[in-house]
Write a protein that holds these residues in place. Structure first.
Motif, PDB file in Angstrom:
ATOM      1  N   VAL A 170       0.841  -1.199   0.000  1.00 39.52           N
ATOM      2  CA  VAL A 170       0.000   0.000   0.000  1.00 39.52           C
ATOM      3  C   VAL A 170       0.873   1.245   0.000  1.00 39.52           C
ATOM      4  O   VAL A 170       0.598   2.216  -0.724  1.00 39.52           O
ATOM      5  N   ARG A 171       1.926   1.231   0.799  1.00 40.07           N
ATOM      6  CA  ARG A 171       2.842   2.371   0.869  1.00 40.07           C
ATOM      7  C   ARG A 171       3.510   2.602  -0.490  1.00 40.07           C
ATOM      8  O   ARG A 171       3.647   3.740  -0.942  1.00 40.07           O
ATOM      9  N   HIS A 172       3.894   1.516  -1.140  1.00 43.79           N
ATOM     10  CA  HIS A 172       4.531   1.618  -2.454  1.00 43.79           C
ATOM     11  C   HIS A 172       3.569   2.206  -3.478  1.00 43.79           C
ATOM     12  O   HIS A 172       3.944   3.082  -4.275  1.00 43.79           O
ATOM     13  N   MET A 173       2.325   1.748  -3.441  1.00 45.76           N
ATOM     14  CA  MET A 173       1.328   2.275  -4.368  1.00 45.76           C
ATOM     15  C   MET A 173       1.055   3.754  -4.096  1.00 45.76           C
ATOM     16  O   MET A 173       0.882   4.545  -5.026  1.00 45.76           O
ATOM     17  N   GLY A 174       1.037   4.126  -2.830  1.00 50.08           N
ATOM     18  CA  GLY A 174       0.819   5.524  -2.479  1.00 50.08           C
ATOM     19  C   GLY A 174       1.938   6.413  -2.971  1.00 50.08           C
ATOM     20  O   GLY A 174       1.703   7.513  -3.480  1.00 50.08           O
ATOM     21  N   LYS A 175       3.167   5.938  -2.831  1.00 49.06           N
ATOM     22  CA  LYS A 175       4.319   6.706  -3.303  1.00 49.06           C
ATOM     23  C   LYS A 175       4.250   6.914  -4.817  1.00 49.06           C
ATOM     24  O   LYS A 175       4.576   7.993  -5.327  1.00 49.06           O
ATOM     25  N   ARG A 176       3.815   5.882  -5.516  1.00 48.08           N
ATOM     26  CA  ARG A 176       3.680   6.010  -6.971  1.00 48.08           C
ATOM     27  C   ARG A 176       2.563   6.984  -7.319  1.00 48.08           C
ATOM     28  O   ARG A 176       2.678   7.768  -8.256  1.00 48.08           O
ATOM     29  N   ARG A 177       1.479   6.917  -6.554  1.00 49.12           N
ATOM     30  CA  ARG A 177       0.334   7.781  -6.832  1.00 49.12           C
ATOM     31  C   ARG A 177       0.686   9.250  -6.651  1.00 49.12           C
ATOM     32  O   ARG A 177       0.172  10.126  -7.356  1.00 49.12           O
ATOM     33  N   PHE A 178       1.560   9.561  -5.716  1.00 49.22           N
ATOM     34  CA  PHE A 178       1.932  10.946  -5.446  1.00 49.22           C
ATOM     35  C   PHE A 178       3.333  11.294  -5.956  1.00 49.22           C
ATOM     36  O   PHE A 178       3.959  12.235  -5.467  1.00 49.22           O
ATOM     37  N   ALA A 179       3.798  10.537  -6.940  1.00 52.94           N
ATOM     38  CA  ALA A 179       5.126  10.785  -7.494  1.00 52.94           C
ATOM     39  C   ALA A 179       5.202  12.158  -8.166  1.00 52.94           C
ATOM     40  O   ALA A 179       4.293  12.577  -8.880  1.00 52.94           O
ATOM     41  N   ILE A 180       6.306  12.848  -7.920  1.00 55.29           N
ATOM     42  CA  ILE A 180       6.541  14.187  -8.457  1.00 55.29           C
ATOM     43  C   ILE A 180       7.413  14.110  -9.709  1.00 55.29           C
ATOM     44  O   ILE A 180       8.376  13.357  -9.761  1.00 55.29           O
ATOM     45  N   SER A 181       7.051  14.900 -10.713  1.00 53.20           N
ATOM     46  CA  SER A 181       7.886  15.042 -11.904  1.00 53.20           C
ATOM     47  C   SER A 181       7.786  16.493 -12.369  1.00 53.20           C
ATOM     48  O   SER A 181       7.069  17.302 -11.782  1.00 53.20           O
ATOM     49  N   VAL A 182       8.493  16.826 -13.425  1.00 56.38           N
ATOM     50  CA  VAL A 182       8.554  18.211 -13.892  1.00 56.38           C
ATOM     51  C   VAL A 182       8.111  18.311 -15.344  1.00 56.38           C
ATOM     52  O   VAL A 182       8.537  17.517 -16.187  1.00 56.38           O
ATOM     53  N   ASP A 183       7.243  19.263 -15.616  1.00 57.70           N
ATOM     54  CA  ASP A 183       6.867  19.602 -16.991  1.00 57.70           C
ATOM     55  C   ASP A 183       7.855  20.653 -17.474  1.00 57.70           C
ATOM     56  O   ASP A 183       7.753  21.834 -17.115  1.00 57.70           O
ATOM     57  N   ILE A 184       8.820  20.217 -18.257  1.00 56.06           N
ATOM     58  CA  ILE A 184       9.901  21.110 -18.690  1.00 56.06           C
ATOM     59  C   ILE A 184       9.363  22.320 -19.455  1.00 56.06           C
ATOM     60  O   ILE A 184       9.887  23.434 -19.346  1.00 56.06           O
ATOM     61  N   GLU A 185       8.301  22.105 -20.221  1.00 56.23           N
ATOM     62  CA  GLU A 185       7.746  23.207 -21.012  1.00 56.23           C
ATOM     63  C   GLU A 185       7.113  24.269 -20.114  1.00 56.23           C
ATOM     64  O   GLU A 185       7.215  25.468 -20.381  1.00 56.23           O
ATOM     65  N   ALA A 186       6.446  23.832 -19.056  1.00 57.82           N
ATOM     66  CA  ALA A 186       5.754  24.785 -18.176  1.00 57.82           C
ATOM     67  C   ALA A 186       6.685  25.413 -17.146  1.00 57.82           C
ATOM     68  O   ALA A 186       6.458  26.547 -16.697  1.00 57.82           O
ATOM     69  N   CYS A 187       7.745  24.709 -16.756  1.00 55.37           N
ATOM     70  CA  CYS A 187       8.661  25.204 -15.728  1.00 55.37           C
ATOM     71  C   CYS A 187       9.373  26.467 -16.193  1.00 55.37           C
ATOM     72  O   CYS A 187       9.912  26.530 -17.303  1.00 55.37           O
ATOM     73  N   THR A 188       9.390  27.479 -15.318  1.00 50.89           N
ATOM     74  CA  THR A 188      10.061  28.749 -15.634  1.00 50.89           C
ATOM     75  C   THR A 188      11.410  28.873 -14.929  1.00 50.89           C
ATOM     76  O   THR A 188      12.093  29.879 -15.092  1.00 50.89           O
ATOM     77  N   GLY A 189      11.749  27.867 -14.125  1.00 53.06           N
ATOM     78  CA  GLY A 189      13.031  27.918 -13.415  1.00 53.06           C
ATOM     79  C   GLY A 189      13.074  28.957 -12.319  1.00 53.06           C
ATOM     80  O   GLY A 189      14.156  29.438 -11.965  1.00 53.06           O
ATOM     81  N   CYS A 190      11.932  29.286 -11.733  1.00 50.79           N
ATOM     82  CA  CYS A 190      11.879  30.346 -10.709  1.00 50.79           C
ATOM     83  C   CYS A 190      12.621  29.965  -9.433  1.00 50.79           C
ATOM     84  O   CYS A 190      13.039  30.828  -8.666  1.00 50.79           O
ATOM     85  N   GLY A 191      12.752  28.669  -9.164  1.00 53.34           N
ATOM     86  CA  GLY A 191      13.511  28.207  -8.009  1.00 53.34           C
ATOM     87  C   GLY A 191      12.719  28.063  -6.721  1.00 53.34           C
ATOM     88  O   GLY A 191      13.275  27.682  -5.688  1.00 53.34           O
ATOM     89  N   ILE A 192      11.419  28.365  -6.744  1.00 45.14           N
ATOM     90  CA  ILE A 192      10.609  28.245  -5.534  1.00 45.14           C
ATOM     91  C   ILE A 192      10.624  26.808  -5.011  1.00 45.14           C
ATOM     92  O   ILE A 192      10.818  26.561  -3.818  1.00 45.14           O
ATOM     93  N   CYS A 193      10.431  25.848  -5.900  1.00 43.59           N
ATOM     94  CA  CYS A 193      10.396  24.443  -5.481  1.00 43.59           C
ATOM     95  C   CYS A 193      11.724  24.014  -4.857  1.00 43.59           C
ATOM     96  O   CYS A 193      11.745  23.262  -3.876  1.00 43.59           O
ATOM     97  N   GLU A 194      12.807  24.479  -5.405  1.00 47.38           N
ATOM     98  CA  GLU A 194      14.130  24.118  -4.883  1.00 47.38           C
ATOM     99  C   GLU A 194      14.302  24.639  -3.461  1.00 47.38           C
ATOM    100  O   GLU A 194      14.833  23.941  -2.586  1.00 47.38           O
ATOM    101  N   ARG A 195      13.842  25.859  -3.194  1.00 49.66           N
ATOM    102  CA  ARG A 195      14.001  26.453  -1.873  1.00 49.66           C
ATOM    103  C   ARG A 195      13.023  25.867  -0.859  1.00 49.66           C
ATOM    104  O   ARG A 195      13.257  25.938   0.343  1.00 49.66           O
ATOM    105  N   LEU A 196      11.922  25.282  -1.349  1.00 52.45           N
ATOM    106  CA  LEU A 196      10.921  24.701  -0.461  1.00 52.45           C
ATOM    107  C   LEU A 196      11.228  23.270  -0.067  1.00 52.45           C
ATOM    108  O   LEU A 196      10.939  22.864   1.060  1.00 52.45           O
ATOM    109  N   CYS A 197      11.764  22.485  -0.973  1.00 55.64           N
ATOM    110  CA  CYS A 197      11.847  21.038  -0.785  1.00 55.64           C
ATOM    111  C   CYS A 197      12.666  20.657   0.455  1.00 55.64           C
ATOM    112  O   CYS A 197      13.869  20.921   0.515  1.00 55.64           O
ATOM    113  N   PRO A 198      12.038  20.026   1.446  1.00 54.31           N
ATOM    114  CA  PRO A 198      12.750  19.686   2.680  1.00 54.31           C
ATOM    115  C   PRO A 198      13.781  18.581   2.499  1.00 54.31           C
ATOM    116  O   PRO A 198      14.647  18.397   3.345  1.00 54.31           O
TER     117      PRO A 198
END
Length: 256
Positions: A170-198
């Motif tokens: 169940v934990r493995h399936m949950g991790k897959r369900r909430f997996a993060i990726s990046v849309d290179i076309e939409a990303c502006t490189g603002c850096g907010i995500c980099e400064r937030l990610c714990p």
């Protein structure tokens, strides 16, 4: 000291409120770890843990911090689990960790707020902000209990839902369900995500965000991204569906 972990602001808001009401100081566990170096002991007489519930459990950074930090057995420990509905096994598991260190969780409460996972599977989300006022009232009673050094662990217990979610599959399936990726076309490189990610799991390279494999599913990057460049299970969260606690600004969550 109040040790908190927060992605979209619920737990930070709760930690700040408790800090004001008890005269204590709120510190992000990730910031403390980064500046502690090899000093892993905290001898404060009162220590509070404030954290969101992920997969019916503690966030990994909170679990690891509690496991590897030395505490004084005489400390008064309390915990507040912010959640969408129930705390699962989060409070219980924190109690177990402390018990193994010959410490005791004296007080624990769940504070239902607003789940930030809803927008990962539903569009056109209507967030019931009245839940935050109900949460504030519960935090008032928690602050009163902490000041009085109340001992009450009625809400610190195992749950069937939490136990089911702790199963490896169940934990493995949950991790897959909430997996993060990046849309290179939409990303502006603002850096907010980099400064937030714990977990320092997101970096900016060549003007675009890059996600690693150390995500703990806090959803901070997806809910704070201004351009829809962060995807959850392949889908962007629209600006209208993003959630962050109304009392918290993005800069409040930047890692120090």
């Amino acid at each position: 000291m109040i040790l908190y972990f927060s992605g979209t602001g619920n737990s930070l808001s709760a930690a700040r409120f408790l800090a004001r009401e008890t005269g204590d100081t709120a510190v992000h566990v990730v910031d403390l770890t980064a500046h502690c170096g090899t000093c892993r002991g905290i001898q404060d007489k009162v220590i509070g843990f404030v954290f969101p519930v992920y997969f019916g459990d503690l966030p990994d950074p909170v679990r690891e911090f509690a496991e590897y930090t030395r505490f004084a057995p005489s400390t008064y420990f309390y915990a507040v689990a912010t959640c969408g509905s129930t705390p699962g096994n989060a409070l219980y598991n924190l109690q177990e960790i402390l018990e193994r260190k010959r410490c005791h969780l004296s007080y624990g409460r769940a504070v239902p707020m607003i789940a930030n996972s809803t927008a990962t599977w539903k569009k056109g989300v209507t967030y019931d902000l009245s839940r935050l006022e109900t949460a504030r009232k519960k935090l008032v009673s928690i602050a009163t209990a902490v000041r009085a050094r109340t001992v009450n662990t009625d809400e610190v217990k195992r749950s069937l839902t939490g136990s089911l979610m702790a199963m490896q599959l169940v934990r493995h399936m949950g991790k897959r369900r909430f997996a993060i990726s990046v849309d290179i076309e939409a990303c502006t490189g603002c850096g907010i995500c980099e400064r937030l990610c714990p977990m320092h799991n997101i970096t900016i390279k060549n003007g675009k965000a890059r996600a690693g494999d150390q995500c703990v599913s806090c959803m901070a990057c997806a809910h704070w991204c201004p351009s829809g460049g962060i995807l959850v299970h392949g889908h962007a969260i629209s600006r209208e569906d993003q959630y962050h606690h109304p009392d918290i600004e993005v800069k409040d969550l930047f890692l120090r």
